[in-house]
Enzyme design. Sequence first.
Site, PDB file in Angstrom:
ATOM      1  N   VAL A 102       0.858  -1.180   0.000  1.00  0.00           N
ATOM      2  CA  VAL A 102       0.000   0.000   0.000  1.00  0.00           C
ATOM      3  C   VAL A 102       0.892   1.227   0.000  1.00  0.00           C
ATOM      4  O   VAL A 102       1.859   1.299   0.760  1.00  0.00           O
ATOM      5  CB  VAL A 102      -0.931   0.029   1.224  1.00  0.00           C
ATOM      6  N   CYS A 103       0.579   2.190  -0.843  1.00  0.00           N
ATOM      7  CA  CYS A 103       1.299   3.457  -0.872  1.00  0.00           C
ATOM      8  C   CYS A 103       2.797   3.190  -1.077  1.00  0.00           C
ATOM      9  O   CYS A 103       3.184   2.386  -1.901  1.00  0.00           O
ATOM     10  CB  CYS A 103       0.989   4.242   0.409  1.00  0.00           C
TER      11      CYS A 103
END
Length: 226
Positions: A102-103
Amino acid sequence: MTKTIAYVLYPGLTALDLVGPLTVTATLGPEFQSVTVAHDLSTVDSDTALRVAATTTFGELTNPYAVVVPGGTSGTLAACADETLLDWIRTASAGAEVTASVCTGSLILGAAGLLEGRRATTHWGFRELLARFGATPVVERWVEDGSIVTAAGVSAGIDMALHLVHRFAGEDAARLAQLVIEYDPEPPFGGIDWSSVDYAAFAPLTQAVLAESLADHPELLARLTR
């Protein structure tokens, strides 16, 4: 056998990168379990006023069904130089159905050597750094390339996690997960106008974060700033 979805913890991670997807995969049936894994079971700071602790350790968990790596800023960049963490991710990924991020967690996957030749995404302010790890940066909410799935910034992790539930258990399970968490976003100011984002203005901040976070790791700093 129970299929374990392991969320990797390290100091300085962004809490929503972790808690959002974990809440989604926790809706899966009893054949799945979502756990958090780290060097040890002590609490670590996130990048907000929240501390988190793992439920198991790298030494105890050796064969997860899936691995999810959250992102952050300074803490994430420092984690890119944590060889114990990187070695565990490499080993776990080799036998996992999916390794996801994520990210800026995708930078950790890159540092572990998992993005070479793959399409990947991350937070828009750090996207071009993916090329330094041999990846092809993609402007998408989430990207699947074989066993590697990467999500863009923070909230995109929820979208990606719904895709993972779909991949693991089918569309009905994913739709149920979306209903259970009532994921039906209606931002008060509408969607982001990406054409108005000043990417160039953000670049010096990215460089400053890199310089500060990797001051003790000059080789990695040079790789990301050359």
